[in-house]
Scaffold this active site. Structure first.
Site, mmCIF file in Angstrom:
data_model
loop_
_atom_site.group_PDB
_atom_site.id
_atom_site.type_symbol
_atom_site.label_atom_id
_atom_site.label_comp_id
_atom_site.label_asym_id
_atom_site.label_seq_id
_atom_site.Cartn_x
_atom_site.Cartn_y
_atom_site.Cartn_z
ATOM 1 N N SER A 1 38.347 43.469 45.396
ATOM 2 C CA SER A 1 37.124 42.672 45.504
ATOM 3 C C SER A 1 36.224 43.291 46.560
ATOM 4 O O SER A 1 36.708 43.932 47.508
ATOM 5 C CB SER A 1 37.462 41.227 45.904
ATOM 6 O OG SER A 1 36.286 40.493 46.221
ATOM 7 N N TYR B 1 41.989 35.464 51.368
ATOM 8 C CA TYR B 1 41.572 36.105 50.121
ATOM 9 C C TYR B 1 41.095 37.527 50.408
ATOM 10 O O TYR B 1 41.518 38.480 49.740
ATOM 11 C CB TYR B 1 40.466 35.304 49.447
ATOM 12 C CG TYR B 1 39.936 35.962 48.199
ATOM 13 C CD1 TYR B 1 40.603 35.818 46.981
ATOM 14 C CD2 TYR B 1 38.782 36.747 48.223
ATOM 15 C CE1 TYR B 1 40.137 36.437 45.827
ATOM 16 C CE2 TYR B 1 38.306 37.365 47.083
ATOM 17 C CZ TYR B 1 38.990 37.211 45.885
ATOM 18 O OH TYR B 1 38.523 37.836 44.754
#
Length: 272
Positions: A157, A170
């Site tokens: 990401s 995350y």
């Protein structure tokens, strides 16, 4: 990406470059049997459909396979080693020539790092995003090594390169996926297995565009992804234009400024 492509039907997607030996590799999307774990919703499901539309026989894996129509599914919980092993056995029994494994499973949870109870969100995030990725790769790597050819696509990401502090673990999990991918590529060098990392920005999906007006529309995102995947050779990292400011923030000397701006989201936490 795919072997024995001479007998596959022509893709309606463009570009579809001529395949070449894997000094690095090029993708055509016309694959015999790709498996997309975490493909029941979101980016994974949309990517699976692109493969289907290009003529692939796709298997989609996830926990909630009942919500998927029009594609073969396998139930898999990436936090459970036994579930991963069972899914592998089921898939390979039906698709012994499986040549592509995509690890898409992930959760994105907000955390308040001033509250020690956030450890529950942190443990869940690491178990799914990082350990889940590793479990899936470990399950299918012996098969791909046995074939002497294949592809593994991991998904990190932009947040793995430029944190979004409201989702601290995350970002940490995705930074770890990036690092693991780099090491995996080194381990598999010379085996015929190519390793590609997909680095998405915020992508509009399931109402996320309401939370983030700058989220990239899914169709636009996938158009860019397909264009990059089908370059010859394929880049080791698939970074769409919207993700580049995140991927290269340190290089571009914008890291501190962007991190400060992204830290403003912490004001949404209770008591801040």
């Amino acid at each position: 990406m795919c072997e024995n492509s001479h007998h596959r039907k022509t893709s309606t997607l463009t570009p579809t470059p001529t395949r070449r030996p894997r000094s690095h590799h090029s993708y055509t999307l016309i694959c015999e049997e790709p498996l997309i774990v975490g493909g029941t919703t979101g980016i994974g499901r949309a990517l699976a459909q692109r493969f289907v539309d290009a003529g692939s026989t796709v298997v989609v894996g996830g926990r909630n396979i009942e919500q998927v129509d029009g594609v073969e599914t396998v139930r898999i919980d990436v936090t459970d080693a036994a579930s991963v092993a069972q899914a592998r056995d089921e898939v390979l029994a039906k698709h012994p020539e499986l040549d592509v494994v995509v690890t898409m499973s992930g959760v994105m949870l907000t955390e308040d790092l001033r509250d020690p109870d956030h450890i529950a969100q942190a443990e869940t995030t690491i178990s799914v995003n990082l350990l889940g990725t590793i479990r899936v790769i470990d399950a299918f790597t012996p098969h791909l090594l046995g074939r002497g050819a294949g592809d593994i696509i991991t998904v990190s990401s932009g947040i793995g390169f430029l944190p979004f502090p409201l989702m601290a673990t995350y970002g940490a999990s995705k930074a770890a996926v990036h690092s693991y991918t780099e090491s995996l590529r080194a381990h598999l060098a010379g085996t015929g297995i190519a390793v590609t990392e997909l680095i998405p920005p915020a992508v509009a999906n399931a109402g996320q565009e309401k939370l983030n007006p700058n989220a990239l529309p899914m169709g636009d995102f996938l158009d860019e992804v397909i264009g990059l995947l089908t370059q010859n050779p394929t880049p080791k990292e698939i970074v769409v234009e919207r993700a580049k400011p995140l991927r290269w923030a340190e290089h571009d000397d914008t890291y501190e400024e962007l991190l400060a701006a992204r830290s403003q989201s912490l004001s949404n936490l209770s008591g801040r």
